[in-house]
Scaffold this active site. Structure first.
Site, PDB file in Angstrom:
ATOM      1  N   THR A  75       2.189  13.997  -0.410  1.00  0.00           N
ATOM      2  CA  THR A  75       1.336  13.833   0.770  1.00  0.00           C
ATOM      3  C   THR A  75       0.423  15.053   0.918  1.00  0.00           C
ATOM      4  O   THR A  75      -0.783  14.917   1.142  1.00  0.00           O
ATOM      5  CB  THR A  75       2.190  13.627   2.032  1.00  0.00           C
ATOM      6  OG1 THR A  75       2.966  12.429   1.855  1.00  0.00           O
ATOM      7  CG2 THR A  75       1.334  13.487   3.280  1.00  0.00           C
ATOM      8  N   ASN A 154       3.127   1.487  -5.216  1.00  0.00           N
ATOM      9  CA  ASN A 154       4.527   1.679  -4.849  1.00  0.00           C
ATOM     10  C   ASN A 154       5.184   0.407  -4.327  1.00  0.00           C
ATOM     11  O   ASN A 154       6.392   0.243  -4.432  1.00  0.00           O
ATOM     12  CB  ASN A 154       4.644   2.808  -3.809  1.00  0.00           C
ATOM     13  CG  ASN A 154       3.633   2.696  -2.696  1.00  0.00           C
ATOM     14  OD1 ASN A 154       2.430   2.634  -2.933  1.00  0.00           O
ATOM     15  ND2 ASN A 154       4.104   2.658  -1.469  1.00  0.00           N
ATOM     16  N   ALA A 203       8.182  15.203  -6.683  1.00  0.00           N
ATOM     17  CA  ALA A 203       9.426  15.356  -7.443  1.00  0.00           C
ATOM     18  C   ALA A 203      10.468  14.292  -7.091  1.00  0.00           C
ATOM     19  O   ALA A 203      11.182  13.803  -7.963  1.00  0.00           O
ATOM     20  CB  ALA A 203      10.010  16.753  -7.210  1.00  0.00           C
ATOM     21  N   CYS A 330       8.600   0.434   8.503  1.00  0.00           N
ATOM     22  CA  CYS A 330       9.198  -0.214   9.665  1.00  0.00           C
ATOM     23  C   CYS A 330       9.327   0.807  10.789  1.00  0.00           C
ATOM     24  O   CYS A 330      10.292   1.553  10.864  1.00  0.00           O
ATOM     25  CB  CYS A 330      10.577  -0.754   9.318  1.00  0.00           C
ATOM     26  SG  CYS A 330      10.557  -2.495   8.932  1.00  0.00           S
TER      27      CYS A 330
HETATM   28  C1  LIG Z   1       6.130   8.516  -2.001  1.00  0.00           C
HETATM   29  C2  LIG Z   1       4.683   8.387  -2.265  1.00  0.00           C
HETATM   30  C3  LIG Z   1       3.771   9.316  -1.762  1.00  0.00           C
HETATM   31  C4  LIG Z   1       4.191  10.466  -0.872  1.00  0.00           C
HETATM   32  O1  LIG Z   1       4.958  11.418  -1.557  1.00  0.00           O
HETATM   33  P1  LIG Z   1       5.779  12.550  -0.762  1.00  0.00           P
HETATM   34  O2  LIG Z   1       6.125  13.552  -1.806  1.00  0.00           O
HETATM   35  O3  LIG Z   1       6.981  11.869  -0.202  1.00  0.00           O
HETATM   36  O4  LIG Z   1       4.879  13.099   0.291  1.00  0.00           O
HETATM   37  C5  LIG Z   1       2.445   9.157  -2.075  1.00  0.00           C
HETATM   38  N1  LIG Z   1       2.028   8.145  -2.847  1.00  0.00           N
HETATM   39  C6  LIG Z   1       2.864   7.229  -3.364  1.00  0.00           C
HETATM   40  C7  LIG Z   1       2.341   6.139  -4.227  1.00  0.00           C
HETATM   41  C8  LIG Z   1       4.219   7.310  -3.077  1.00  0.00           C
HETATM   42  O5  LIG Z   1       5.042   6.384  -3.568  1.00  0.00           O
END
Ligand SMILES: *Cc1c(COP(=O)(O)O)cnc(C)c1O
Length: 393
Positions: A75, A154, A203, A330
């Site tokens: 993020t 995702n 990570a 959610c």
């Molecule tokens: C989980 C995710 C994020 C955010 O990652 P964090 O390290 O939890 O902030 C961003 N993009 C995608 C596609 C994700 O799956």
């Protein structure tokens, strides 16, 4: 014996690999120096740990170590990439192109910049979740400074044609930022081959610890400039200040090294498990739809819509048997239709009656069989029972 609920939510987060935990531990207790303390051995040990991790992260994506900026997660890496480019290239233009099915970290960052004067194009996707490359090309204007496209989604596992996007970006001399969180360590993610200028990594999506991530920032052809979003001691070449989280960074490095080794056999194993789960459910139930293009899809993800079900009910009934996701955040008791599925044209009710299954390195055949059977039984029960009809208006 299988442990319930079976964890099939590896896209939300993964457990730490035991070797990752082992790699982190000494940096908490013995080698606890500040990586920026360059006048004693405690600092040197910490800096050495970070240097090794930087090489390991870079190797996973075919970058060089000096192109890796450690952050608190993807993020933050996404915020740094998009806001950092927007501010650094303001002299050139204010137009950003992104996609309706991006992660919220990208969409919300773009929304924020719109309030500051950015013009953002949100490209639609086709029913299969892919963007139209011609439409992308036609959206580029002289004011375009950045194209931001998610490598692998995702929620659906849909993989965009990043190499084609990278090629267009090069031709038009526009920077290409890619959210590579779900791709890196799962499928080949090569920033050279794909022509990616900035890539966000996390990570905890690849068997590493939570709260650490990285941004790849290209240093030649072109050399990308960024305005830092966190000011302080000038760490990370001035792009991200703050004392480095050395144990977590060491863990991320180890996780990337393991992923580089394991990726190909793991993808094969997970692909078999995912297909088994998906095929068993599709054979056992009528009126189910797999969402998204299945060609080149992430090997471990399946997003299925169950027609004739009230949104959220299946998830609630499944909760003691399997940990899966509705694909949507959610925030209330009522499920919200996923913005990804809606952008693909899935109608609201059906989008709410969808589940995302994501298997992982530690998933077993017995677990997948168990969950498939439970899903089939519960959907039949919910579709057939008076229970289901009573709640429908
Ligand atoms: C989980 C995710 C994020 C955010 O990652 P964090 O390290 O939890 O902030 C961003 N993009 C995608 C596609 C994700 O799956």
């Amino acid at each position: 014996m299988i442990q319930t609920p079976v964890y099939l939510d590896y896209n939300a987060t993964t457990p730490c690999h035991p070797d990752v935990v082992a790699a982190m531990l000494p940096f908490f207790t013995n080698w606890y120096g500040n990586a920026a303390s360059n006048n004693h051995s405690y600092g040197w040990q910490a800096a050495e740990g970070v240097a090794i991790a930087r090489e390991q992260v870079a190797a996973l994506i075919n970058a060089s170590a000096e192109e890796i900026v450690f952050t608190s997660g993807a993020t933050e890496a996404i915020n740094l990439a998009i806001k950092g480019v927007y501010e650094a290239y303001a002299f050139k233009g204010n137009h950003i192109i992104t996609v309706a099915t991006e992660h919220k970290a990208v969409l919300d960052t773009c929304k924020h910049l719109e309030k500051k004067g950015a013009v953002v194009t949100y490209l639609p996707v086709q029913a299969d979740g892919l963007i139209d490359i011609t439409q992308l090309k036609e959206s580029i204007t002289p004011a375009t400074i950045l194209i931001a496209v998610l490598f692998a989604n995702n929620e659906t596992g849909v993989v965009q044609n990043v190499a084609a996007i990278g090629k267009i970006a090069k031709e038009k001399e526009v920077l290409f930022f890619c959210d590579g969180v779900q791709a890196a360590g799962k499928i080949k993610t090569d920033v050279q081959e794909a022509g990616i200028d900035l890539l966000a990594l996390s990570a905890h999506k690849v068997y590493g610890p939570k709260g650490v991530g990285a941004l790849y920032v290209r240093r030649k052809n072109p050399r990308v400039k960024l305005i830092a979003q966190i000011d302080g001691g000038g760490h990370e070449k001035g792009m991200r200040s703050g004392t480095l989280n050395v144990p977590a960074i060491a863990g991320m490095g180890k996780a990337c090294a393991i992923a580089l080794n394991e990726m190909v056999p793991a993808a094969e194993r997970m692909g078999l498990l995912r297909n088994k789960l998906e095929n068993t459910i599709l054979l056992g139930l009528n009126d189910c739809v797999v969402n998204g293009n299945t060609v080149g899809r992430l090997p471990h993800v399946s997003n299925i819509s169950f027609k004739g079900l009230e949104g959220g009910r299946l998830l609630n009934r499944l909760v003691s048997y399997a940990a899966v996701s509705s694909g949507a955040a959610c925030t209330s008791a009522l499920p919200k239709a996923s913005h990804v599925l809606k952008a693909m044209g899935v109608e609201d009710g059906l989008a709410k009656a969808s589940l995302r299954f994501s298997v992982g390195w530690f998933t077993t055949t017995a677990e997948v069989n168990f969950v498939a059977e439970k899903v089939i039984a519960l959907v039949k029960e919910l579709r057939g029972g008076d229970d289901d009809k009573s709640i429908r208006q």
